[in-house]
Enzyme design. Sequence first.
Site, short mmCIF file in Angstrom:
data_model
loop_
_atom_site.label_atom_id
_atom_site.label_comp_id
_atom_site.label_asym_id
_atom_site.label_seq_id
_atom_site.Cartn_x
_atom_site.Cartn_y
_atom_site.Cartn_z
N TYR A 51 0.85 -1.19 0.00
CA TYR A 51 0.00 0.00 0.00
C TYR A 51 0.89 1.24 0.00
O TYR A 51 1.95 1.26 0.64
CB TYR A 51 -0.91 -0.01 1.23
CG TYR A 51 -1.84 1.17 1.34
CD1 TYR A 51 -2.87 1.35 0.42
CD2 TYR A 51 -1.68 2.12 2.35
CE1 TYR A 51 -3.73 2.43 0.53
CE2 TYR A 51 -2.54 3.20 2.46
CZ TYR A 51 -3.56 3.36 1.55
OH TYR A 51 -4.39 4.43 1.64
N ASP A 65 -1.40 15.88 6.06
CA ASP A 65 -2.24 15.17 5.10
C ASP A 65 -3.53 15.95 4.88
O ASP A 65 -4.61 15.55 5.31
CB ASP A 65 -2.53 13.76 5.63
CG ASP A 65 -3.36 12.92 4.67
OD1 ASP A 65 -3.34 13.21 3.47
OD2 ASP A 65 -4.02 11.97 5.14
N ASP A 92 -3.20 5.45 -2.56
CA ASP A 92 -4.16 6.44 -2.08
C ASP A 92 -4.16 7.61 -3.05
O ASP A 92 -3.17 8.33 -3.16
CB ASP A 92 -3.73 6.88 -0.67
CG ASP A 92 -4.61 7.94 -0.06
OD1 ASP A 92 -5.53 8.43 -0.73
OD2 ASP A 92 -4.35 8.30 1.11
N ASP A 94 -6.39 10.13 -2.92
CA ASP A 94 -7.15 11.22 -2.31
C ASP A 94 -8.51 11.39 -3.00
O ASP A 94 -9.24 10.44 -3.17
CB ASP A 94 -6.34 12.52 -2.32
CG ASP A 94 -5.23 12.51 -1.28
OD1 ASP A 94 -5.20 11.60 -0.43
OD2 ASP A 94 -4.35 13.39 -1.31
N HIS A 119 -7.56 4.13 -4.47
CA HIS A 119 -8.85 4.51 -3.89
C HIS A 119 -9.06 6.01 -4.00
O HIS A 119 -8.14 6.81 -3.89
CB HIS A 119 -9.03 3.98 -2.47
CG HIS A 119 -8.09 4.46 -1.43
ND1 HIS A 119 -8.16 5.70 -0.87
CD2 HIS A 119 -7.06 3.83 -0.80
CE1 HIS A 119 -7.21 5.84 0.06
NE2 HIS A 119 -6.53 4.72 0.10
N GLU A 121 -11.75 9.07 -2.64
CA GLU A 121 -12.61 9.29 -1.47
C GLU A 121 -13.66 10.36 -1.74
O GLU A 121 -13.53 11.14 -2.68
CB GLU A 121 -11.77 9.66 -0.25
CG GLU A 121 -10.98 10.93 -0.40
CD GLU A 121 -9.81 10.99 0.57
OE1 GLU A 121 -9.72 11.98 1.31
OE2 GLU A 121 -8.98 10.07 0.58
N CYS A 129 -7.12 14.13 6.93
CA CYS A 129 -6.86 12.76 7.36
C CYS A 129 -8.17 12.13 7.82
O CYS A 129 -8.96 12.74 8.54
CB CYS A 129 -5.84 12.75 8.49
SG CYS A 129 -5.63 11.14 9.28
N ARG A 164 -13.66 5.10 -1.37
CA ARG A 164 -13.58 5.30 0.08
C ARG A 164 -14.66 6.29 0.49
O ARG A 164 -14.83 7.34 -0.13
CB ARG A 164 -12.20 5.84 0.46
CG ARG A 164 -12.13 6.36 1.88
CD ARG A 164 -10.74 6.81 2.25
NE ARG A 164 -10.78 7.94 3.18
CZ ARG A 164 -9.71 8.53 3.69
NH1 ARG A 164 -8.50 8.11 3.37
NH2 ARG A 164 -9.84 9.55 4.51
N GLU A 194 -14.05 4.46 5.99
CA GLU A 194 -13.05 4.97 6.91
C GLU A 194 -13.62 5.19 8.30
O GLU A 194 -14.78 5.58 8.47
CB GLU A 194 -12.50 6.30 6.37
CG GLU A 194 -11.40 6.94 7.19
CD GLU A 194 -10.13 6.11 7.25
OE1 GLU A 194 -10.18 5.01 7.85
OE2 GLU A 194 -9.09 6.54 6.73
N ASN A 216 -9.21 -0.51 7.16
CA ASN A 216 -8.02 0.29 7.47
C ASN A 216 -7.65 0.09 8.93
O ASN A 216 -8.36 0.55 9.81
CB ASN A 216 -8.29 1.77 7.18
CG ASN A 216 -7.10 2.66 7.52
OD1 ASN A 216 -6.00 2.16 7.74
ND2 ASN A 216 -7.33 3.95 7.54
#
Length: 304
Positions: A51, A65, A92, A94, A119, A121, A129, A164, A194, A216
């Site tokens: 990952y 983040d 990731d 975002d 992914h 989101e 975050c 996500r 999440e 996660n």
Amino acid sequence: MTGLIAAATTATDKRAAFRAGLTSGTIQRLPGAINPLTAKLIQEIGFEGVYVSGAVVSADLALPDIGLTTLTEVSGRGRQIARVTDLPVLIDADTGFGEPMSAARTITVLEDAGIAGCHLEDQVNPKRCGHLDGKAVVPTEEMMRRLRAAVSARRDPNFVICARTDAAGIDGIDAAIERAKAYADAGADLIFTEALHTEEEFAKFRAAVDIPLLANMTEFGKSQLIPAQALEDIGYNAVIYPVTTLRLAMGAIEAGLREIHDTGTQEGLLGRMQTRSRLYELLEYERYNEFDSGVFDFTLTGSQ
């Protein structure tokens, strides 16, 4: 010298392996890699995938983040990591780095980087975050447009597009479940919800959604740290440990630097260090030497 310098497995084969793993009945464990060397170690130890965390890429640049990193920075790190491992790499992405058209471009760039999946989101851009408070999510339809754009841009059908949702911590788990179903309808292959809190919440989500799910297991967040076997028993298909290797490394680095600062020597730290020989083993130094001598070890004959 197959597998020297770069992994022997093609991006196409890695994507096929990742997609097959998600429906294998065995949970796919993907520790976060802070760099390509860590990815080699993840493979050697026997995990199913690697990952690449957006939080880690940000932290590596000494940034929080909060959506400050660019597609170029994230995909560049993903390319470096994917290049050295035979394992599939999930990254990731975002919010897709912009509007739906940007999400579409993101997929093509990540495919070209050799990544197996990403992914996207449903947070408002710029994001926060996932285990912090104060997040906001876009309307469901807007996220569906983001996902449809990503799916339409995909050239390799085995590239995994994971959706996500951060809605559970804002509107509750039922809202997150409804979003997950909508995202599956929009073409998502995998759902990542999440900041669920307990094993019971993970099980409730699994019972309600009928496509592959990712958990996660990040430290110091809102989720109970559930063992991989327990997640598999619930029916989860993949689990990420996104920031674990960064936290391990930075904890050791900070302690070591303080000891050198206070004592003037690293002598007392040697037992905690990776040895030179172990590093060389991981880097496969001997195979490079064999390759080098095989190319350059020749003698001149005749009039040469």
